[in-house]
Every structure is written in structure tokens, then in C-alpha cells.
Scaffold this motif. Structure first.
Motif, PDB file in Angstrom:
ATOM      1  N   CYS A  14      -0.951  -8.455  16.072  1.00 46.73           N
ATOM      2  CA  CYS A  14      -1.774  -8.091  14.905  1.00 46.73           C
ATOM      3  C   CYS A  14      -1.692  -6.593  14.626  1.00 46.73           C
ATOM      4  O   CYS A  14      -1.505  -6.169  13.483  1.00 46.73           O
ATOM      5  CB  CYS A  14      -3.233  -8.493  15.141  1.00 46.73           C
ATOM      6  N   PHE A  15      -1.837  -5.788  15.668  1.00 44.30           N
ATOM      7  CA  PHE A  15      -1.777  -4.332  15.489  1.00 44.30           C
ATOM      8  C   PHE A  15      -0.405  -3.910  14.970  1.00 44.30           C
ATOM      9  O   PHE A  15      -0.297  -3.039  14.103  1.00 44.30           O
ATOM     10  CB  PHE A  15      -2.091  -3.615  16.809  1.00 44.30           C
ATOM     11  N   GLU A  16       0.657  -4.530  15.507  1.00 42.75           N
ATOM     12  CA  GLU A  16       2.000  -4.216  15.023  1.00 42.75           C
ATOM     13  C   GLU A  16       2.152  -4.607  13.558  1.00 42.75           C
ATOM     14  O   GLU A  16       2.737  -3.867  12.757  1.00 42.75           O
ATOM     15  CB  GLU A  16       3.044  -4.937  15.874  1.00 42.75           C
ATOM     16  N   GLY A  17       1.621  -5.780  13.208  1.00 40.80           N
ATOM     17  CA  GLY A  17       1.696  -6.223  11.817  1.00 40.80           C
ATOM     18  C   GLY A  17       0.921  -5.312  10.881  1.00 40.80           C
ATOM     19  O   GLY A  17       1.381  -4.998   9.772  1.00 40.80           O
ATOM     20  N   LEU A  18      -0.246  -4.860  11.307  1.00 41.23           N
ATOM     21  CA  LEU A  18      -1.056  -3.952  10.476  1.00 41.23           C
ATOM     22  C   LEU A  18      -0.352  -2.616  10.281  1.00 41.23           C
ATOM     23  O   LEU A  18      -0.410  -2.022   9.200  1.00 41.23           O
ATOM     24  CB  LEU A  18      -2.432  -3.762  11.116  1.00 41.23           C
ATOM     25  N   GLU A  19       0.314  -2.123  11.336  1.00 43.15           N
ATOM     26  CA  GLU A  19       1.070  -0.875  11.199  1.00 43.15           C
ATOM     27  C   GLU A  19       2.216  -1.050  10.203  1.00 43.15           C
ATOM     28  O   GLU A  19       2.484  -0.159   9.392  1.00 43.15           O
ATOM     29  CB  GLU A  19       1.605  -0.441  12.563  1.00 43.15           C
ATOM     30  N   ALA A  20       2.894  -2.202  10.285  1.00 45.82           N
ATOM     31  CA  ALA A  20       3.991  -2.467   9.345  1.00 45.82           C
ATOM     32  C   ALA A  20       3.468  -2.557   7.913  1.00 45.82           C
ATOM     33  O   ALA A  20       4.086  -2.043   6.973  1.00 45.82           O
ATOM     34  CB  ALA A  20       4.713  -3.763   9.731  1.00 45.82           C
ATOM     35  N   MET A  21       2.305  -3.183   7.732  1.00 43.24           N
ATOM     36  CA  MET A  21       1.713  -3.290   6.398  1.00 43.24           C
ATOM     37  C   MET A  21       1.335  -1.913   5.853  1.00 43.24           C
ATOM     38  O   MET A  21       1.626  -1.593   4.695  1.00 43.24           O
ATOM     39  CB  MET A  21       0.479  -4.195   6.441  1.00 43.24           C
ATOM     40  N   GLU A  22       0.695  -1.106   6.677  1.00 43.54           N
ATOM     41  CA  GLU A  22       0.272   0.224   6.227  1.00 43.54           C
ATOM     42  C   GLU A  22       1.470   1.087   5.864  1.00 43.54           C
ATOM     43  O   GLU A  22       1.492   1.753   4.816  1.00 43.54           O
ATOM     44  CB  GLU A  22      -0.559   0.908   7.310  1.00 43.54           C
ATOM     45  N   GLN A  46       2.160  -5.667 -11.465  1.00 40.95           N
ATOM     46  CA  GLN A  46       2.872  -4.414 -11.242  1.00 40.95           C
ATOM     47  C   GLN A  46       2.182  -3.604 -10.139  1.00 40.95           C
ATOM     48  O   GLN A  46       0.958  -3.644  -9.994  1.00 40.95           O
ATOM     49  CB  GLN A  46       2.915  -3.581 -12.531  1.00 40.95           C
ATOM     50  N   VAL A  47       3.004  -2.896  -9.358  1.00 42.14           N
ATOM     51  CA  VAL A  47       2.455  -2.021  -8.323  1.00 42.14           C
ATOM     52  C   VAL A  47       1.804  -0.815  -8.985  1.00 42.14           C
ATOM     53  O   VAL A  47       2.409  -0.152  -9.826  1.00 42.14           O
ATOM     54  CB  VAL A  47       3.564  -1.547  -7.361  1.00 42.14           C
ATOM     55  N   ASP A  48       0.551  -0.539  -8.632  1.00 44.89           N
ATOM     56  CA  ASP A  48      -0.116   0.677  -9.113  1.00 44.89           C
ATOM     57  C   ASP A  48      -0.986   1.232  -7.994  1.00 44.89           C
ATOM     58  O   ASP A  48      -1.184   0.601  -6.948  1.00 44.89           O
ATOM     59  CB  ASP A  48      -0.936   0.405 -10.384  1.00 44.89           C
ATOM     60  N   LYS A  49      -1.505   2.416  -8.221  1.00 42.40           N
ATOM     61  CA  LYS A  49      -2.272   3.118  -7.186  1.00 42.40           C
ATOM     62  C   LYS A  49      -3.513   2.334  -6.780  1.00 42.40           C
ATOM     63  O   LYS A  49      -3.882   2.281  -5.600  1.00 42.40           O
ATOM     64  CB  LYS A  49      -2.662   4.506  -7.684  1.00 42.40           C
ATOM     65  N   ASN A  50      -4.174   1.705  -7.746  1.00 49.15           N
ATOM     66  CA  ASN A  50      -5.412   0.992  -7.440  1.00 49.15           C
ATOM     67  C   ASN A  50      -5.177  -0.179  -6.493  1.00 49.15           C
ATOM     68  O   ASN A  50      -5.939  -0.386  -5.543  1.00 49.15           O
ATOM     69  CB  ASN A  50      -6.066   0.489  -8.733  1.00 49.15           C
ATOM     70  N   PRO A 100       1.301   9.751   7.474  1.00 50.30           N
ATOM     71  CA  PRO A 100       1.459   9.489   6.034  1.00 50.30           C
ATOM     72  C   PRO A 100       0.164   9.004   5.384  1.00 50.30           C
ATOM     73  O   PRO A 100      -0.206   9.457   4.299  1.00 50.30           O
ATOM     74  CB  PRO A 100       2.555   8.421   5.996  1.00 50.30           C
ATOM     75  N   ARG A 101      -0.540   8.112   6.049  1.00 48.48           N
ATOM     76  CA  ARG A 101      -1.810   7.623   5.508  1.00 48.48           C
ATOM     77  C   ARG A 101      -2.860   8.736   5.501  1.00 48.48           C
ATOM     78  O   ARG A 101      -3.618   8.892   4.530  1.00 48.48           O
ATOM     79  CB  ARG A 101      -2.291   6.437   6.349  1.00 48.48           C
ATOM     80  N   LEU A 102      -2.939   9.490   6.589  1.00 49.03           N
ATOM     81  CA  LEU A 102      -3.922  10.571   6.684  1.00 49.03           C
ATOM     82  C   LEU A 102      -3.712  11.611   5.593  1.00 49.03           C
ATOM     83  O   LEU A 102      -4.658  12.028   4.907  1.00 49.03           O
ATOM     84  CB  LEU A 102      -3.828  11.232   8.070  1.00 49.03           C
ATOM     85  N   VAL A 103      -2.457  12.031   5.398  1.00 49.03           N
ATOM     86  CA  VAL A 103      -2.149  13.042   4.385  1.00 49.03           C
ATOM     87  C   VAL A 103      -2.440  12.501   2.988  1.00 49.03           C
ATOM     88  O   VAL A 103      -3.006  13.204   2.139  1.00 49.03           O
ATOM     89  CB  VAL A 103      -0.677  13.491   4.511  1.00 49.03           C
ATOM     90  N   ARG A 104      -2.087  11.257   2.748  1.00 49.46           N
ATOM     91  CA  ARG A 104      -2.334  10.662   1.429  1.00 49.46           C
ATOM     92  C   ARG A 104      -3.822  10.649   1.100  1.00 49.46           C
ATOM     93  O   ARG A 104      -4.244  11.049   0.010  1.00 49.46           O
ATOM     94  CB  ARG A 104      -1.779   9.236   1.414  1.00 49.46           C
ATOM     95  N   ASP A 105      -4.642  10.184   2.058  1.00 49.90           N
ATOM     96  CA  ASP A 105      -6.079  10.084   1.815  1.00 49.90           C
ATOM     97  C   ASP A 105      -6.725  11.458   1.629  1.00 49.90           C
ATOM     98  O   ASP A 105      -7.565  11.646   0.740  1.00 49.90           O
ATOM     99  CB  ASP A 105      -6.752   9.347   2.979  1.00 49.90           C
ATOM    100  N   LEU A 106      -6.337  12.430   2.462  1.00 50.41           N
ATOM    101  CA  LEU A 106      -6.941  13.757   2.362  1.00 50.41           C
ATOM    102  C   LEU A 106      -6.515  14.474   1.078  1.00 50.41           C
ATOM    103  O   LEU A 106      -7.312  15.197   0.475  1.00 50.41           O
ATOM    104  CB  LEU A 106      -6.576  14.601   3.588  1.00 50.41           C
ATOM    105  N   HIS A 120       4.853   3.391   1.300  1.00 51.59           N
ATOM    106  CA  HIS A 120       6.142   3.557   0.622  1.00 51.59           C
ATOM    107  C   HIS A 120       6.093   3.059  -0.814  1.00 51.59           C
ATOM    108  O   HIS A 120       6.871   3.505  -1.653  1.00 51.59           O
ATOM    109  CB  HIS A 120       7.247   2.824   1.387  1.00 51.59           C
ATOM    110  N   LEU A 121       5.178   2.127  -1.098  1.00 49.71           N
ATOM    111  CA  LEU A 121       5.077   1.611  -2.460  1.00 49.71           C
ATOM    112  C   LEU A 121       4.547   2.658  -3.424  1.00 49.71           C
ATOM    113  O   LEU A 121       4.666   2.511  -4.626  1.00 49.71           O
ATOM    114  CB  LEU A 121       4.157   0.383  -2.498  1.00 49.71           C
ATOM    115  N   ASP A 122       3.959   3.713  -2.890  1.00 51.36           N
ATOM    116  CA  ASP A 122       3.523   4.814  -3.754  1.00 51.36           C
ATOM    117  C   ASP A 122       4.715   5.473  -4.426  1.00 51.36           C
ATOM    118  O   ASP A 122       4.626   5.984  -5.528  1.00 51.36           O
ATOM    119  CB  ASP A 122       2.768   5.871  -2.935  1.00 51.36           C
ATOM    120  N   GLU A 123       5.830   5.495  -3.737  1.00 50.04           N
ATOM    121  CA  GLU A 123       6.987   6.238  -4.223  1.00 50.04           C
ATOM    122  C   GLU A 123       7.894   5.379  -5.110  1.00 50.04           C
ATOM    123  O   GLU A 123       8.400   5.823  -6.125  1.00 50.04           O
ATOM    124  CB  GLU A 123       7.783   6.771  -3.022  1.00 50.04           C
TER     125      GLU A 123
END
Length: 687
Positions: A16-24, A81-85, A367-373, A29-32
Motif C-alpha cells: 500500500c505504501f509503495e502504491g501510494l508513493e507511486a500515485m503521488e 481533462q487533467v487540471d490543477k483542481n 516534489p510534493r513538499l515544494v509544490r504545496d509550499l 508529474h501530471l502538473d507538467e
């Protein structure tokens, strides 16, 4: 046959933890750019977590992942469509799921209000796109409402051939559960093929020798049938075909009947023969892959190898003593001991590799930390990660994680400017933050580099004076001023916030025998460099003697060793001894008396001075003599005795003697704290 799945819970949680890391990672990457393969990877991770949680009965997790799966299905088939929200919503879902999985590990109840709020948001997102009424949806609903799915497919008859691999039971899978799940989809009849069942004397109950054929009738799709077998996907041969009439089967609905294969029915036997070949072919791949071993077992093996290294060293010392008389037998003894030493060292190096992990285990959170901050502070930052595959000991990874998070947060909060400020200064609106890792001279070096405003030394010095860390009369170099930010609790923030203001503190780095330094240019940015040993299990050290005691000095902290010259000696108000080392005066530390031991040379000119570096400062450790360098196995003093300030551990030498391993930063700190109470020997002999 029923099976207790509790013994496989730990494996499920790890997956589960591995899957959650892969999802995050995929969602970031979908932001880009919208990458279909990335969406498929995220979808598969959500699907696996959903299937596993449903098998264990964790409905609160499977329900959340089911709605997420539906959203992801819309993204991959192009209906949304992929969007930020939507990315933000899915990332929030990953956070909640991670909390829920952690709760399973610690037996904590999830925050039901947060879970309900998240589920409502996900369902609202689905309702906005009309997904709930989409007849083309490939994602099946929850098992408590099977009729809803059956309305979406025409009534059909399906023939299923299930040929599992021999390790089906060993992997914790139960075919009865699979058939029970199939029975919920429609009318099920199952036939057992026992052609390959050996005699009772040759039977291994842990090996699966059975195959099954089933007929399923109802309004069900092939996708739903395959999902039922998702838990054994890749470990079986599965054939699903639609038929107009169901073949005869002797069993009733939703029952499993074992029958002996008839000679008049060669088809099942032929297919069984084909199925045996397939698991046999894939078995080597499974064995040559990887296994999950608890870190406690690895640590135990490493400790045992460490004891073996110590024993080998003692044998080597005894062999040298025995071989002093010479002769052919003595030479054979020495050759044998040399071979034993090579084999022992090779075994130790290979064992330590078991605990080595790539640094991206620690880097992946950023990547997640920088994005959120950045979203919170209104800043634009390009994060670059290099050297992610550089390997380091798992223990080092666990301890360095929090200091790295603090450094990144401070770079974002204090270092990198807002787009308006950067534009006014002639910089690109988007700042750059780089994390890099590489091996250098048997250590791992981690750098955190930003192109922000740099350090405000005037403000740092003023805060340090206010906090009593330095005096306004002290003359500090730029390097020493910069290193003040690493003092525990030190911060230039005017008020404490959830981003910074509590001080970074690099005590963890120093306790691991590492060093931390910073180079900054105002208006151009800063570079923080952390140097750490690759492993905390062994240490490259310098043996030093004082009287009858032997100490280990970490090589990473040693600058050089020198013979003391009387013309370079000095003292300050009789409180401490100083030695002129190049262009600075460094304190002389008689650490034997500092640690409360007696003995050793008193006359400075008769001993040696080992110049060490700690916290950006030099100091001289006075020793009687140096014995040589040696790689030693670190034993914890805190575990076996008690924690001592200035000492990081102990080891056993080849002669059986216990030697203390010195914590150089801690020793220098202890010296400065107690120097006013120390008795300074007269310098008459050195004058």
C-alpha cells in the motif's frame, strides 16, 4: 479451505505504501504534462490498493480508492481533462489514504469526518462530469450493490479456466475467496481438475496441484471477471471466453467440487499439461527477483558479521604472536589468517549492501513538499533532483530525512524570493532549488542549492547576540556567522509559523559523525553541504593512545596530525592552551582529563597534536601517540552501558581491548562548556 490473512497484513501494508508513493509521484508529474502511461500507472496503483483492501475487509479504504479509480478512469479515457483542481483533489486523497493505512499499522481509528469530507468532494467531482450515469464506465461499483453493474451489461455465459502456479497457497491466496467473489456476479458452477494431484505420500500440502474450470452466467463483463482474479494476476494462467451455452459441470451454484479427471475427457488434461509448463517457466523469474525481509533480521545478521570481524581480528593478532618464531607452519598460519581476513571483509561488505537504499527514498517527498509550499507562499520554484540512485545505509536515510525537510523549507521560506521581488532584482521569476547526492571518498555528500537572496549575515549576528550565542565583542568570520543558523533553536524569523521559525538544528548530522557547512553570497543564493558516512555500522578511524587507553578518532573529522613546537604555544588568561595552526590559534584539548581519565603525557612537546574540524572550527586533540588506521565495528554505548557526552560509541580491538569512539563535535562542545573549570598544566616545561 479457509485461510488466515492476518499473517500477510504486513506485506499488504508495505505494498500500500509503495502504491501510494507511486500515485503521488505520478500525480505530481501530471502538473507538467498529461502522460497517458503515467495515468495508467496511477490507475493500476489505486486498483491494487482497492483490490487488496477489499480482500482484507478494509471497506473504508476500498470505497475511497473506488471513487478515485473512477476519476482516474475518466482521465485515461479522455472524458475528463487533467487540471490543477483534480490533481489537488487526488493528492489530498493520497494523503488521507496514507493516514488510513498508517492507522491500520498502529491500530488507530481514521478521522471519520475527514474521510467523509474527502469522499463527498470526490463524489461531487464525479457528479460534475456526469460520471455516475456513464454507461461506458469500466470501473465496477462496490460489492454491496451488484445489481447496478449487472444493468450495464447484457446477460451472457462465460467459460473460465483458472490454472494457478504451484505457489498459490504459499503466497497467501485462497481460490475459495475468488470463487465466492465470482458467485456474487451471477450463477456460478465450478469443476475441479485433479489430474496433477500426486499420491498421498508425495503430496506437499503447501503446493497447489489443482486447476479449475468454471461457468459464470449473468449480466457481467470480462473486465469484472478479471478484476476478481487481480489478486493472483501474474501468478496464474487465466483464460476467459464467452460461450452461448454453458458446458456441463457436476457442481451446484457457488460450490467447489473436487472430481477425478476422466480418461474420456482429454481436453482438460491437455490444458493442464500446458499450464504446468507455464508456472515452471516463470518460477525462475520469481526466484531471481526480490524478497521482503524485515530490517530486524538484516540488522541481526550485520551484528553477527560484526562479531565475526572482531573475532577474526583477535585471531589475526594471536596468529602474529604465535608466528614470531618463524618456520613453515608459521607461514601457513599467517596465509590462512590473511585469507580468513579477506573472506570476512568481503562477507561484511556484502552484508552491509543489504541495508543500502537509494537516496531517492528521502528525496521523493520533496516534489510534493515544494509544490504545496509554493502554492501557499505564492512562489515559483523549479525543483531539480540529481544523484537519486546514490546508495546509503537505511539508518542514515531515516535519520537525515527531517534535517533535509527543514533545510528545504527554510530555503523556500527565507532564501527564494517571490516572483515580484525576483523580477525587480533582474532574476527569472521562477527560482531554482536543487538537491544532489554523490559519493565522495567513502562518504555521501548531499547539497541543497538555491538561487535565492542568500543569508543576511547582519540579521543572523544580531539574533545570535540577542540569544547569547556570541558576544558583541567577538570577531567572527563570515563562515562562523553562517554556521550559527545550524544551532538548535536558532532562527531569524520574527515569529514562529508552520513553515519555519523554530530553528533547523543539525545535531542529528553531527551525532552520525557527519559535517554540515554553508556557502552563501548575498543576492545570489546559498549552498548547504552535508557530508555523512555511508553506513553507521562501521567506521574508518585513527587509533590514538593516551597512557594505557586507546581511542578511535573518525577519519572524516581529522585535518592533519603534527608534532608540537613550543614557539607556537600560547595561553589565554591561564584558562586554556592555544596552538598557532597556520593563520589561527586553535584550542588544545586534553580529552583524557576532559573525560575524567588519568594518565598520559603532560609535556606537550613529547606528544602529538591531531587537528580536527567541528562546526566550522578547528581544534587540537593532544595524544601520546598514533597507532594506525583501522576500520572498526561500531557498538552502541547507549544500548550496552549509558550515553557519554563526547563519545559516540565503542569497539573491540584485535587484542580484545575496548576502545571508545570519540564524537568530535560533542567533544569540542564539552570542552568549551567546561574549559573554565579545567586545570591547565604549567607551560614551564614547554617554555
Amino acid at each position: 479451505m479457509s485461510m488466515d490473512l492476518s499473517e500477510f497484513l504486513d506485506v499488504f501494508l508495505e505494498e500500500c505504501f509503495e502504491g501510494l508513493e507511486a500515485m503521488e509521484s505520478g500525480l505530481l508529474h501530471l502538473d507538467e504534462s498529461t502522460d497517458l502511461e503515467e495515468i495508467n500507472t496511477i490507475f493500476r496503483a489505486a486498483h491494487s490498493i482497492k483490490g487488496g483492501s477489499a480482500a482484507f475487509g478494509f471497506d473504508h479504504i476500498s470505497q475511497i480508492t473506488h471513487v478515485m479509480e473512477t476519476l482516474l478512469d475518466e482521465l485515461r479515457n479522455g472524458s475528463r481533462q487533467v487540471d490543477k483542481n483534480i490533481v489537488d483533489l487526488l493528492l489530498a486523497s493520497v494523503d488521507i489514504l496514507r493516514k488510513m493505512v498508517e492507522g491500520l499499522k498502529t491500530d488507530e481509528t481514521p478521522d471519520e469526518a475527514r474521510v467523509a469530507e474527502l469522499k463527498k468532494k470526490l463524489e461531487m467531482a464525479l457528479a460534475d462530469s456526469g460520471a455516475s450515469s456513464d454507461p461506458e464506465s469500466e470501473t465496477p461499483p462496490e460489492s454491496d450493490a451488484p445489481g447496478e453493474d449487472q444493468d450495464q451489461a447484457e446477460a451472457a455465459s462465460w467459460h473460465i479456466q483458472f490454472i494457478p502456479g504451484p505457489d498459490l497457497f504459499r503466497d497467501g491466496n485462497d481460490p475459495v475467496r475468488i470463487f465466492e467473489a465470482l458467485a456474487e456476479l451471477g450463477s456460478l458452477r465450478v469443476r475441479t481438475d485433479a489430474t496433477n494431484l500426486p499420491s498421498l505420500s508425495e503430496l506437499d500440502p503447501a503446493t497447489c496441484h489443482l486447476h479449475w474450470e468454471a461457468t459464470l452466467e449473468g449480466a457481467v463483463t470480462e473486465e469484472q471477471i478479471r478484476e476478481t482474479f487481480s489478486w493472483v494476476e501474474g501468478d496464474c494462467q487465466l483464460e476467459i471466453s464467452q460461450t452461448e451455452a454453458a458446458p456441463e459441470a457436476p457442481s451446484d451454484k457457488a460450490t467447489v467440487t473436487e472430481t477425478t479427471a476422466e480418461p474420456a475427457a482429454p481436453a482438460p488434461a491437455e490444458k493442464s499439461a500446458a499450464s504446468v509448463a507455464k508456472p515452471a517457466k516463470t518460477s525462475p523469474n520469481r526466484e531471481s527477483g526480490s524478497i521482503r525481509v524485515s530490517i530486524e533480521k538484516v540488522d541481526l545478521l550485520i551484528n553477527l558479521v560484526g562479531e565475526l570481524v572482531i573475532t577474526q581480528s583477535m585471531l589475526n593478532q594471536a596468529g602474529l604472536n604465535q608466528a614470531q618464531g618463524g618456520g613453515a607452519s608459521a607461514e601457513a598460519l599467517l596465509n590462512g589468517l590473511a585469507q580468513l581476513e579477506r573472506n570476512t571483509r568481503e562477507l561484511q561488505e556484502n552484508m552491509l549492501q543489504l541495508r543500502m537504499l537509494p537516496i531517492n527514498v528521502a528525496f521523493n517527498r520533496f516534489p510534493r513538499l515544494v509544490r504545496d509550499l509554493c502554492n501557499k507562499m505564492g512562489k515559483k520554484v523549479d525543483l531539480a533532483l540529481t544523484g537519486e540512485q546514490t546508495e546509503v545505509d537505511k539508518t542514515v536515510l531515516e535519520k537525515i530525512g527531517d534535517p533535509l525537510v527543514h533545510l528545504v523549507r527554510n530555503s523556500l521560506d527565507h532564501g527564494l524570493e517571490t516572483p515580484e521581488v525576483r523580477a525587480a532584482a533582474g532574476k527569472p521569476e521562477q527560482g531554482r532549488l536543487e538537491l544532489s547526492a554523490q559519493h565522495e571518498s567513502g562518504n555521501i555528500v548531499i547539497r541543497i542549492i538555491d538561487d535565492g537572496a542568500g543569508l543576511n549575515r547582519e540579521k543572523i549576528l544580531q539574533k545570535a547576540i540577542e540569544n547569547g550565542l556570541v558576544s558583541d565583542k567577538d570577531e567572527l568570520s563570515e563562515e562562523r556567522i553562517d554556521n550559527l543558523i545550524f544551532q538548535p533553536g536558532f532562527s531569524t524569523a520574527d515569529k514562529v509559523s508552520d513553515l519555519s521559525g523554530r530553528g533547523v538544528g543539525m545535531d542529528v548530522v553531527k551525532r552520525m559523525g557527519g559535517t554540515v557547512s554553508i556557502h552563501s553570497r548575498q543576492g545570489e543564493g546559498s549552498t548547504v553541504m552535508i557530508r555523512l558516512p555511508l553506513t553507521l555500522a562501521i567506521l574508518d578511524g585513527q587509533l590514538a593512545s593516551i597512557g594505557e587507553d586507546t581511542y578511535i578518532l573518525p577519519l572524516i573529522s581529522i585535518v592533519e596530525s603534527l608534532q608540537i613546537r613550543s614557539e607556537n604555544l600560547n595561553s589565554v588568561a591561564g584558562s586554556s592552551e592555544l596552538y598557532r595552526f597556520r593563520d589561527e590559534y586553535i584550542p588544545i584539548i586534553r580529552f583524557n582529563s576532559l573525560l575524567g581519565n588519568s594518565g598520559g603525557i603532560e609535556n606537550l612537546e613529547q606528544g602529538l597534536l591531531v587537528v580536527v574540524e567541528a562546526e566550522g572550527q578547528h581544534a587540537g586533540l593532544f595524544v601520546d601517540r598514533l597507532q594506525g588506521q583501522q576500520q572498526v565495528v561500531i557498538k552502541s554505548l547507549e544500548t550496552n552501558f549509558q550515553q557519554l557526552e563526547g563519545v559516540s560509541g565503542a569497539t573491540i580491538l584485535g587484542d580484545g581491548q575496548v576502545a571508545l569512539i570519540l564524537d568530535i563535535p560533542g567533544l569540542v562542545h564539552l570542552f568549551h562548556k567546561t574549559r573554565n573549570q579545567m586545570t591547565v598544566p604549567a607551560l614551564a616545561a614547554a617554555s
